[in-house]
Design a protein around this motif. Sequence first.
Motif: not given
Length: 200
Positions: A7-9, A38, A41-42, A167, A170-171
Motif C-alpha cells: 500500500s502507499p502508506k 500506483v 503522488e500518494l 494530498l 490531489w485525490k
Amino acid sequence: MAIISKSPKVWFERINGSKNMLWLLGMFSFLETIILPVPIELILIPLMAANKQRIWLLATITTLGCLIASLVGYSVGLLLFTSVGTWFINVTGMQESFQAFQLFFDQYGFAAIIAMGILPIPFPIAMITAGISGYPVLLFLLAALIARGLRYYGLAWLVYRFGNRVLLLWKRHALFTSLIGGVIVLLIALGLQALTRLMM
C-alpha cells in the motif's frame, strides 16, 4: 508481485524511515513510470510534507527516476520493439492506446510527448513510440523533462505552500487538474511549433 501489492502508506513509511530515502524514491519513480500501477503522488506528497527542508531535492530525484525510466522505454522501442516492446504492450493491454498515440505522435511529435507526460495516460506508450520512430533522443528527454518537471516541481511548490492538505486536494481533483494542465501545455507547445514554422 509483492512490490505492487504494498500500500502507499507502507511505501511511505519504508521510504521516509530509511537512510536510503533518496535512492528508494528514485527507484519507486522509475518503477511507477514503467509499470507500477500506483500513482507516485500518494507517497510523494506525504514525503515532501514530512521533509520540507529537502522538498526540491525530492522533486529532483523523482524527476530523474522518471527520466531514466523514460530512456529505458525509449531504448525498448528503438532496439527491442519486436520482442520486449510488443510483449509489454500486449501484457499491459495498451494495444488500442498505443495505436491511437502513434497517429497523435506522427502529427504533433514533441507536443504529443509533453501532453502524454502530464495527462493521466500511461507514459510507456510515448516512450516506446518515440523509440520506434527514431525520434531524436535528446528532444524526447527534453519533452519528458518539461512534462514531468512541471508535474513534480509544481507539486513540490504546492506542498511547500499548503502542506499535507495537497494530498486530499490531489485525490479529489487529480484527473481534472491533469487534463486541464495537459491541454494548456499542449496548446502552448502547438503554438510554439506553429510559430517556428512561420519563422522558417
